[in-house]
Design an enzyme around this catalytic site. Structure first.
Site, PDB file in Angstrom:
ATOM      1  N   SER A 155     -13.015   2.232  42.950  1.00 29.83           N
ATOM      2  CA  SER A 155     -12.157   1.938  44.103  1.00 29.83           C
ATOM      3  C   SER A 155     -10.928   1.192  43.600  1.00 29.83           C
ATOM      4  O   SER A 155     -10.972   0.579  42.530  1.00 29.83           O
ATOM      5  CB  SER A 155     -12.932   1.046  45.076  1.00 29.83           C
ATOM      6  OG  SER A 155     -12.067   0.496  46.044  1.00 29.83           O
ATOM      7  N   TYR A 167     -18.014  -6.512  47.178  1.00 26.18           N
ATOM      8  CA  TYR A 167     -17.728  -5.079  47.026  1.00 26.18           C
ATOM      9  C   TYR A 167     -16.791  -4.873  45.838  1.00 26.18           C
ATOM     10  O   TYR A 167     -17.025  -4.032  44.970  1.00 26.18           O
ATOM     11  CB  TYR A 167     -17.100  -4.542  48.324  1.00 26.18           C
ATOM     12  CG  TYR A 167     -16.676  -3.094  48.253  1.00 26.18           C
ATOM     13  CD1 TYR A 167     -17.628  -2.081  48.076  1.00 26.18           C
ATOM     14  CD2 TYR A 167     -15.329  -2.727  48.350  1.00 26.18           C
ATOM     15  CE1 TYR A 167     -17.241  -0.746  48.008  1.00 26.18           C
ATOM     16  CE2 TYR A 167     -14.944  -1.402  48.287  1.00 26.18           C
ATOM     17  CZ  TYR A 167     -15.901  -0.411  48.114  1.00 26.18           C
ATOM     18  OH  TYR A 167     -15.519   0.908  48.036  1.00 26.18           O
TER      19      TYR A 167
HETATM   20  N1  LIG Z   1     -13.237   5.121  52.238  1.00 29.84           N
HETATM   21  C1  LIG Z   1     -12.541   4.339  51.438  1.00 29.84           C
HETATM   22  O1  LIG Z   1     -11.550   3.732  51.851  1.00 29.84           O
HETATM   23  C2  LIG Z   1     -12.911   4.210  49.980  1.00 29.84           C
HETATM   24  C3  LIG Z   1     -11.957   3.673  49.114  1.00 29.84           C
HETATM   25  C4  LIG Z   1     -12.276   3.541  47.770  1.00 29.84           C
HETATM   26  C5  LIG Z   1     -13.514   3.925  47.298  1.00 29.84           C
HETATM   27  N2  LIG Z   1     -14.432   4.425  48.178  1.00 29.84           N
HETATM   28  C6  LIG Z   1     -15.727   4.814  47.624  1.00 29.84           C
HETATM   29  O2  LIG Z   1     -15.905   6.194  47.850  1.00 29.84           O
HETATM   30  C7  LIG Z   1     -17.289   6.500  47.863  1.00 29.84           C
HETATM   31  C8  LIG Z   1     -17.582   7.429  49.027  1.00 29.84           C
HETATM   32  O3  LIG Z   1     -17.330   6.763  50.238  1.00 29.84           O
HETATM   33  P1  LIG Z   1     -16.660   7.481  51.495  1.00 29.84           P
HETATM   34  O4  LIG Z   1     -15.396   6.760  51.781  1.00 29.84           O
HETATM   35  O5  LIG Z   1     -16.637   8.939  51.326  1.00 29.84           O
HETATM   36  O6  LIG Z   1     -17.670   7.011  52.652  1.00 29.84           O
HETATM   37  P2  LIG Z   1     -18.851   7.760  53.410  1.00 29.84           P
HETATM   38  O7  LIG Z   1     -18.333   8.895  54.203  1.00 29.84           O
HETATM   39  O8  LIG Z   1     -19.579   6.655  54.113  1.00 29.84           O
HETATM   40  O9  LIG Z   1     -19.753   8.340  52.237  1.00 29.84           O
HETATM   41  C9  LIG Z   1     -20.695   7.571  51.540  1.00 29.84           C
HETATM   42  C10 LIG Z   1     -21.684   8.522  50.915  1.00 29.84           C
HETATM   43  O10 LIG Z   1     -22.601   7.744  50.129  1.00 29.84           O
HETATM   44  C11 LIG Z   1     -23.914   8.120  50.498  1.00 29.84           C
HETATM   45  N3  LIG Z   1     -24.840   7.027  50.278  1.00 29.84           N
HETATM   46  C12 LIG Z   1     -24.768   5.745  50.714  1.00 29.84           C
HETATM   47  N4  LIG Z   1     -25.846   5.065  50.331  1.00 29.84           N
HETATM   48  C13 LIG Z   1     -26.618   5.921  49.627  1.00 29.84           C
HETATM   49  C14 LIG Z   1     -27.870   5.816  48.980  1.00 29.84           C
HETATM   50  N5  LIG Z   1     -28.557   4.669  48.976  1.00 29.84           N
HETATM   51  N6  LIG Z   1     -28.380   6.912  48.369  1.00 29.84           N
HETATM   52  C15 LIG Z   1     -27.707   8.085  48.380  1.00 29.84           C
HETATM   53  N7  LIG Z   1     -26.512   8.240  48.972  1.00 29.84           N
HETATM   54  C16 LIG Z   1     -25.987   7.176  49.593  1.00 29.84           C
HETATM   55  C17 LIG Z   1     -23.815   8.500  51.970  1.00 29.84           C
HETATM   56  O11 LIG Z   1     -24.881   9.368  52.324  1.00 29.84           O
HETATM   57  P3  LIG Z   1     -26.185   8.966  53.171  1.00 29.84           P
HETATM   58  O12 LIG Z   1     -25.784   7.903  54.144  1.00 29.84           O
HETATM   59  O13 LIG Z   1     -26.558  10.268  53.807  1.00 29.84           O
HETATM   60  O14 LIG Z   1     -27.178   8.519  52.160  1.00 29.84           O
HETATM   61  C18 LIG Z   1     -22.498   9.269  51.962  1.00 29.84           C
HETATM   62  O15 LIG Z   1     -22.708  10.582  51.536  1.00 29.84           O
HETATM   63  C19 LIG Z   1     -18.025   5.162  47.894  1.00 29.84           C
HETATM   64  O16 LIG Z   1     -18.515   4.879  46.599  1.00 29.84           O
HETATM   65  C20 LIG Z   1     -16.938   4.168  48.261  1.00 29.84           C
HETATM   66  O17 LIG Z   1     -17.203   2.901  47.727  1.00 29.84           O
HETATM   67  C21 LIG Z   1     -14.164   4.583  49.506  1.00 29.84           C
END
Ligand SMILES: NC(=O)c1ccc[n+]([C@@H]2O[C@H](COP(=O)([O-])OP(=O)(O)OC[C@H]3O[C@@H](n4cnc5c(N)ncnc54)[C@H](OP(=O)(O)O)[C@@H]3O)[C@@H](O)[C@H]2O)c1
Length: 258
Positions: A155, A167
């Site tokens: 991130s 985080y």
């Molecule tokens: N959105 C942002 O602004 C942002 C910015 C920078 C980085 N990120 C990073 O991007 C990544 C993806 O996030 P996103 O923004 O796409 O959010 P999201 O839509 O909430 O996706 C998160 C994904 O992680 C999975 N997940 C969470 N806990 C898990 C577990 N214990 N086991 C297996 N899968 C798990 C969720 O699936 P299930 O709930 O079905 O398990 C979902 O598929 C994360 O690592 C986040 O830190 C996000």
């Protein structure tokens, strides 16, 4: 079908990842889902893992409807047996593993004093241990193949300091792990890339406490955030480079984010 899917399905004909096998951990929504669609769009066979199997089955159905191949695996990456089980399932069904994409993550974007110890644990378990377990399980096969690509989604908070202490700490750890691993396994033909997005419009805030979610939403205001497909495109760039090229780090922010 949205524009991105149409584009991806057209791209499937060109198939820059034809014959490759990818495992996307955290593919039931957001960045992981968009990444799975993008990889399949380039001809990769894609295994998709997360806890919500019904959502994964929806993603797999879209990939198959577009002529691709997908395998949905229910796995909680914070559980070592389940994390290694998802890798074993891919090796059993597809016989190899070329790309491991560690996208699964959770975050409570709050200052230290407004984060509970239970929230610390969840972030450490999923964001750090979940990544380590999956890499641990995937490395032997990649080493045998003398080829592989590990992509971790860190991130912007893993590079710059934002007001989300724990985080941010977990994402700094992920970046450090990726860079250290890159130096260790490059000689075995294994590439490692860290992706560092700023704010992305996904369901990410849904797992935060209402009070934290509202403060994040207030902070972001009406700024135009990245779309999941923007991050998937960055990942696609990294994984479609010639084997001699290791894209170490890609940082991408919304234009309007400070
Ligand atoms: N959105 C942002 O602004 C942002 C910015 C920078 C980085 N990120 C990073 O991007 C990544 C993806 O996030 P996103 O923004 O796409 O959010 P999201 O839509 O909430 O996706 C998160 C994904 O992680 C999975 N997940 C969470 N806990 C898990 C577990 N214990 N086991 C297996 N899968 C798990 C969720 O699936 P299930 O709930 O079905 O398990 C979902 O598929 C994360 O690592 C986040 O830190 C996000």
């Amino acid at each position: 079908m949205n524009g991105f899917e149409r584009r991806e399905i057209r791209a499937m004909a060109s198939g820059r990842l034809e014959g490759r096998v990818a495992l996307v951990a955290g593919a039931s929504s957001g960045i992981g889902e968009a990444t799975a669609l993008a990889l399949a769009g380039e001809g990769a066979r894609v295994a998709i893992a997360a806890r919500r199997l019904s959502r994964l089955e929806g993603v797999a159905a879209r990939i198959r409807a577009a002529g691709g191949e997908a395998l949905a695996i229910r796995a909680d990456v914070a559980d070592e047996a389940q994390a290694s089980g998802m890798v074993e399932a891919v090796l059993r069904d597809y016989g190899r593993l070329d790309m491991l994409l560690c996208v699964a993550g959770v975050g409570v974007a709050a200052p230290f004093r407004n984060t509970t110890t239970e929230e610390y644990r969840r972030m450490v378990d999923v964001n750090i241990l979940g990544v380590l377990y999956a890499i641990h399980a995937a490395l032997p096969a990649m080493t045998r193949q003398r080829e592989g690509h590990i992509v971790v989604v860190s991130s912007g908070t893993g590079r710059y300091i934002h007001p989300s202490t724990v985080y941010s700490g977990t994402k700094h750890a992920v970046g450090a792990i990726a860079e250290s691993l890159r130096r260790e396994v490059g000689k075995d033909g294994i590439r490692v890339t860290s992706i560092e997005p700023g704010a992305v419009r996904t369901e990410f805030t849904a797992q935060m406490r209402a009070e934290v979610r509202e403060s994040v939403e207030r902070r972001l205001g009406d700024m135009e955030q990245l779309e999941s497909e923007d991050v998937a495109n960055a990942i696609l760039y990294a994984v479609t480079q010639p084997r001699r090229v290791n894209v170490n780090i890609l940082t991408l922010y919304p234009t309007g984010q400070a």
